[in-house]
Write an enzyme that holds these catalytic residues in place. Sequence first.
Site, PDB file in Angstrom:
ATOM      1  N   HIS A   1      13.551 -34.781 -16.683  1.00 44.99           N
ATOM      2  CA  HIS A   1      13.163 -35.510 -15.467  1.00 44.99           C
ATOM      3  C   HIS A   1      11.744 -35.145 -15.028  1.00 44.99           C
ATOM      4  O   HIS A   1      11.516 -34.776 -13.881  1.00 44.99           O
ATOM      5  CB  HIS A   1      14.162 -35.221 -14.341  1.00 44.99           C
ATOM      6  CG  HIS A   1      15.551 -35.666 -14.676  1.00 44.99           C
ATOM      7  ND1 HIS A   1      15.887 -36.972 -14.945  1.00 44.99           N
ATOM      8  CD2 HIS A   1      16.709 -34.955 -14.832  1.00 44.99           C
ATOM      9  CE1 HIS A   1      17.177 -37.057 -15.230  1.00 44.99           C
ATOM     10  NE2 HIS A   1      17.698 -35.844 -15.171  1.00 44.99           N
TER      11      HIS A   1
ATOM     12  N   GLU B   1      14.441 -16.237 -14.420  1.00 40.17           N
ATOM     13  CA  GLU B   1      13.987 -14.851 -14.485  1.00 40.17           C
ATOM     14  C   GLU B   1      13.084 -14.634 -15.707  1.00 40.17           C
ATOM     15  O   GLU B   1      12.080 -13.927 -15.635  1.00 40.17           O
ATOM     16  CB  GLU B   1      15.207 -13.913 -14.508  1.00 40.17           C
ATOM     17  CG  GLU B   1      14.909 -12.430 -14.634  1.00 40.17           C
ATOM     18  CD  GLU B   1      14.005 -11.861 -13.552  1.00 40.17           C
ATOM     19  OE1 GLU B   1      13.728 -12.552 -12.553  1.00 40.17           O
ATOM     20  OE2 GLU B   1      13.531 -10.730 -13.718  1.00 40.17           O
TER      21      GLU B   1
ATOM     22  N   LYS C   1       5.112  -3.806  -6.160  1.00 39.65           N
ATOM     23  CA  LYS C   1       6.562  -3.749  -6.316  1.00 39.65           C
ATOM     24  C   LYS C   1       7.289  -3.938  -4.991  1.00 39.65           C
ATOM     25  O   LYS C   1       8.373  -4.493  -4.931  1.00 39.65           O
ATOM     26  CB  LYS C   1       6.930  -2.402  -6.925  1.00 39.65           C
ATOM     27  CG  LYS C   1       8.364  -2.348  -7.321  1.00 39.65           C
ATOM     28  CD  LYS C   1       8.619  -1.264  -8.307  1.00 39.65           C
ATOM     29  CE  LYS C   1       9.992  -1.443  -8.905  1.00 39.65           C
ATOM     30  NZ  LYS C   1      10.086  -2.650  -9.752  1.00 39.65           N
TER      31      LYS C   1
ATOM     32  N   ASN D   1      -0.350   1.396   6.123  1.00 34.60           N
ATOM     33  CA  ASN D   1       0.426   0.450   5.334  1.00 34.60           C
ATOM     34  C   ASN D   1       1.021  -0.575   6.285  1.00 34.60           C
ATOM     35  O   ASN D   1       1.898  -0.241   7.074  1.00 34.60           O
ATOM     36  CB  ASN D   1       1.541   1.200   4.585  1.00 34.60           C
ATOM     37  CG  ASN D   1       2.499   0.268   3.878  1.00 34.60           C
ATOM     38  OD1 ASN D   1       2.131  -0.849   3.508  1.00 34.60           O
ATOM     39  ND2 ASN D   1       3.715   0.701   3.681  1.00 34.60           N
ATOM     40  N   GLY D   2       0.514  -1.796   6.223  1.00 34.97           N
ATOM     41  CA  GLY D   2       1.027  -2.825   7.122  1.00 34.97           C
ATOM     42  C   GLY D   2      -0.082  -3.779   7.513  1.00 34.97           C
ATOM     43  O   GLY D   2      -1.153  -3.810   6.888  1.00 34.97           O
TER      44      GLY D   2
ATOM     45  N   ARG E   1       2.903   0.261  -5.380  1.00 39.08           N
ATOM     46  CA  ARG E   1       2.836  -0.408  -4.083  1.00 39.08           C
ATOM     47  C   ARG E   1       1.523  -1.168  -3.886  1.00 39.08           C
ATOM     48  O   ARG E   1       1.330  -1.836  -2.868  1.00 39.08           O
ATOM     49  CB  ARG E   1       2.985   0.621  -2.955  1.00 39.08           C
ATOM     50  CG  ARG E   1       4.250   1.427  -3.037  1.00 39.08           C
ATOM     51  CD  ARG E   1       4.340   2.400  -1.891  1.00 39.08           C
ATOM     52  NE  ARG E   1       4.523   1.717  -0.641  1.00 39.08           N
ATOM     53  CZ  ARG E   1       5.700   1.343  -0.156  1.00 39.08           C
ATOM     54  NH1 ARG E   1       6.795   1.598  -0.836  1.00 39.08           N
ATOM     55  NH2 ARG E   1       5.785   0.735   0.993  1.00 39.08           N
TER      56      ARG E   1
ATOM     57  N   GLU F   1       4.562 -12.831 -14.815  1.00 39.85           N
ATOM     58  CA  GLU F   1       4.012 -11.683 -14.094  1.00 39.85           C
ATOM     59  C   GLU F   1       3.406 -10.638 -14.999  1.00 39.85           C
ATOM     60  O   GLU F   1       2.435 -10.005 -14.618  1.00 39.85           O
ATOM     61  CB  GLU F   1       5.007 -11.087 -13.084  1.00 39.85           C
ATOM     62  CG  GLU F   1       6.274 -10.538 -13.627  1.00 39.85           C
ATOM     63  CD  GLU F   1       7.245 -10.063 -12.526  1.00 39.85           C
ATOM     64  OE1 GLU F   1       6.822  -9.704 -11.431  1.00 39.85           O
ATOM     65  OE2 GLU F   1       8.459 -10.047 -12.803  1.00 39.85           O
TER      66      GLU F   1
ATOM     67  N   LYS G   1       9.320 -13.232 -15.434  1.00 37.93           N
ATOM     68  CA  LYS G   1       8.885 -12.023 -16.135  1.00 37.93           C
ATOM     69  C   LYS G   1       7.662 -12.322 -17.001  1.00 37.93           C
ATOM     70  O   LYS G   1       6.697 -11.561 -17.015  1.00 37.93           O
ATOM     71  CB  LYS G   1       9.988 -11.476 -17.053  1.00 37.93           C
ATOM     72  CG  LYS G   1      11.112 -10.740 -16.403  1.00 37.93           C
ATOM     73  CD  LYS G   1      10.825  -9.290 -16.077  1.00 37.93           C
ATOM     74  CE  LYS G   1      10.376  -9.146 -14.669  1.00 37.93           C
ATOM     75  NZ  LYS G   1      11.348  -9.315 -13.619  1.00 37.93           N
TER      76      LYS G   1
ATOM     77  N   TRP H   1      -3.104  -2.556  -1.577  1.00 38.45           N
ATOM     78  CA  TRP H   1      -2.851  -3.940  -1.984  1.00 38.45           C
ATOM     79  C   TRP H   1      -3.446  -4.769  -0.862  1.00 38.45           C
ATOM     80  O   TRP H   1      -2.904  -4.809   0.236  1.00 38.45           O
ATOM     81  CB  TRP H   1      -1.347  -4.170  -2.122  1.00 38.45           C
ATOM     82  CG  TRP H   1      -0.980  -5.495  -2.709  1.00 38.45           C
ATOM     83  CD1 TRP H   1      -0.841  -5.795  -4.025  1.00 38.45           C
ATOM     84  CD2 TRP H   1      -0.669  -6.699  -1.993  1.00 38.45           C
ATOM     85  NE1 TRP H   1      -0.474  -7.114  -4.174  1.00 38.45           N
ATOM     86  CE2 TRP H   1      -0.358  -7.692  -2.946  1.00 38.45           C
ATOM     87  CE3 TRP H   1      -0.626  -7.042  -0.641  1.00 38.45           C
ATOM     88  CZ2 TRP H   1      -0.007  -8.997  -2.598  1.00 38.45           C
ATOM     89  CZ3 TRP H   1      -0.276  -8.351  -0.289  1.00 38.45           C
ATOM     90  CH2 TRP H   1       0.035  -9.308  -1.269  1.00 38.45           C
TER      91      TRP H   1
ATOM     92  N   CYS I   1       0.835  -1.187   0.000  1.00 35.95           N
ATOM     93  CA  CYS I   1       0.000   0.000   0.000  1.00 35.95           C
ATOM     94  C   CYS I   1       0.876   1.245   0.000  1.00 35.95           C
ATOM     95  O   CYS I   1       1.979   1.243   0.529  1.00 35.95           O
ATOM     96  CB  CYS I   1      -0.940   0.081   1.191  1.00 35.95           C
ATOM     97  SG  CYS I   1      -1.957  -1.376   1.400  1.00 35.95           S
TER      98      CYS I   1
HETATM   99  C1  G6P Z   1       8.031  -8.184  -5.397  1.00 36.94           C
HETATM  100  C2  G6P Z   1       8.205  -7.583  -6.769  1.00 36.94           C
HETATM  101  C3  G6P Z   1       9.341  -8.288  -7.507  1.00 36.94           C
HETATM  102  C4  G6P Z   1      10.610  -8.233  -6.669  1.00 36.94           C
HETATM  103  C5  G6P Z   1      10.389  -8.834  -5.275  1.00 36.94           C
HETATM  104  C6  G6P Z   1      11.578  -8.587  -4.363  1.00 36.94           C
HETATM  105  O1  G6P Z   1       7.512  -9.458  -5.495  1.00 36.94           O
HETATM  106  O2  G6P Z   1       7.014  -7.672  -7.512  1.00 36.94           O
HETATM  107  O3  G6P Z   1       9.568  -7.647  -8.743  1.00 36.94           O
HETATM  108  O4  G6P Z   1      11.626  -8.925  -7.326  1.00 36.94           O
HETATM  109  O5  G6P Z   1       9.264  -8.204  -4.662  1.00 36.94           O
HETATM  110  O6  G6P Z   1      11.719  -7.209  -4.182  1.00 36.94           O
HETATM  111  P1  G6P Z   1      13.003  -6.499  -3.619  1.00 36.94           P
HETATM  112  O7  G6P Z   1      12.622  -5.066  -3.482  1.00 36.94           O
HETATM  113  O8  G6P Z   1      13.315  -7.132  -2.293  1.00 36.94           O
HETATM  114  O9  G6P Z   1      14.106  -6.705  -4.584  1.00 36.94           O
END
Ligand code: G6P
Length: 593
Positions: A489, A466, A588, A97-98, A27, A473, A470, A71, A2
């Site tokens: 496997h 990765e 994020k 936020n929390g 956020r 997401e 990507k 969120w 949030c």
């Molecule tokens: C969230 C984001 C990801 C990110 C992860 C870790 O899940 O959506 O994109 O990689 O957090 O975030 P950080 O800020 O710890 O790298």
Amino acid sequence: MCGIVGYIGKKRAQPILLNCLSKLEYRGYDSCGIAVSNGSLQVYKDIGRVKALEKTLPFIKGMVGIGHTRWATHGEPSKINAHPHCDCTGRFAVVHNGTINNYHELREKLTAEGHTLVSQTDTEVIAHLIEKYYSGDFPGAVEMALHELEGVYTMIAIMAGEHRLVAARKDSPLVIGIGDRENYFASDVTALLDYTSRVIYLEDGDIAVITADSINIRNNGAGIDREEHKISWSVEDAQKSGYEHFLLKEIHEQPKVIRDTLSGYISAGEPAAELAGDGGSMDDMLILACGTSYHAGLVGKYIIEKLVDVPVRVEMADEFIYSGQAAAGSRAVVITQSGETLDALKAIKKLKETGCRVIAITNVVGSTVTRTADRTIYLRAGPEISVAATKTYMAQLIALYWLALPYAKVDIKKLDSLVTELRQLPVKVQQVLDNEAAVADCARQLAGYENVFFIGKGINYPVALEGALKLKEISYIHAEGYAAGELKHGPFALLGEKTPVVAIVAQDNTHEAIVTSIKEIKARRSPVLAIVSEGDETMTGLADMIVTVPRVDPLFSPVVNSVVVQLLSYFAAKERGCPIDFPRNLAKSVTVE
Ligand code: G6P
């Protein structure tokens, strides 16, 4: 997660709050709302994004207000669960936020005392507690309410008719923005870039009261001065600058990010010195991170093991909290671009309790990790707005190369050539970007499938992970990253015409093995998209699609290959019409468990 904001000053609060909130949507963005005091409190909230709320709002006059973009943690996204939350009288409103761990008990107690709580959220109890404790002293009532809370409760409170805002920071970020006869609260500085570059980072336990021209901070009952900082990020850094999406802009910024991150380190000397043992050597190493940062950490393992020849362990911070082990007195590197990921912060707490020394790698100056780690190595990626991490991941890779190189057990000639190549990476990445149209063509083909495998081997195995993350997401295509040899496997059962495989074919000792894997995959009729180095002809006639990347030392191949998988995901998501910068259900900065 949030995002929260507050404004008090001489301007109308409504447009400022909405603008700040739009910058905080990374956020969380399932619902949003504002409360403005114009004598009485005017509260407007709804599900959806800030732009949608904005269209429904009347003209609100007040010059003090708070806002929230959510969120969901407690209660589904709905109008009633959206913040701000009010007390029974409608005199107090809070944004939070929390997560409040003891909200059930508080709710029951408040209900028994005659309060009517209308939402499913944990936050609502705060407004009612403030109401309960208010007897003429607004900041005092907030402080008393906070004493009852357990959990993470960074929040801002507003009271009808009051010309001050009260905020508290507990385990998630909050900054004060200092203006000219106006002051702000925000979850992070990106929200404030349009208004001020002067900020104060609040610390845990701080309670701040702001008016248009004063700031008072208390911690543990005593007044406290917190240092003012100047933000170096510019407004342009946080704008799309002609790109259709932040994600594409951020992918394209990577040559500059590599240059900036490297030049920062070169001018500051060797950040790696901190990692050296007493004899100036690097010992074994533990790396902890989440999500994309975890994948950067995995690349780091290969870099360090290859160059320095010491064992490296990489663990997901969220798993380490429960089952991880670290030796007392050892050193650990925690990678978190936001510096606020709760799982990473909890891992640091555990490391410190074990007596470990913690080095953080982060992109955000003043973030919580910088205050909890023993030392911070900053990335110079600039603000990353799109929820999916790209340029911060790239900067993390560069930081890891830079950490490892001083301890490299290679001869000086090889070391020189590696450093020279490291400095040339921006040019190589630009070459990948210049080939964007070819990647976009392949991505449009991938966009038609519902399941995709990514495979890599050795140092490019994390790139496969990765790539799959990507794609999942941002395009919502189900994707899995595998070490090429592992595919047979089990996952082979899923291969066939409807399941394409993206194969990263590096020019290193894994080359022959991955070519063999691709032949086995082709025998099962899966379409193959191969990412190959210039001059590698092994895929001609074998792969269905080929993307060529410039040749680099195999150690740096994750840099160029990662850009391809980022672009693939972007263009596949675009083809599918996805909300690229703000994928559903994600945020994020993940400040909850
Ligand atoms: C969230 C984001 C990801 C990110 C992860 C870790 O899940 O959506 O994109 O990689 O957090 O975030 P950080 O800020 O710890 O790298």
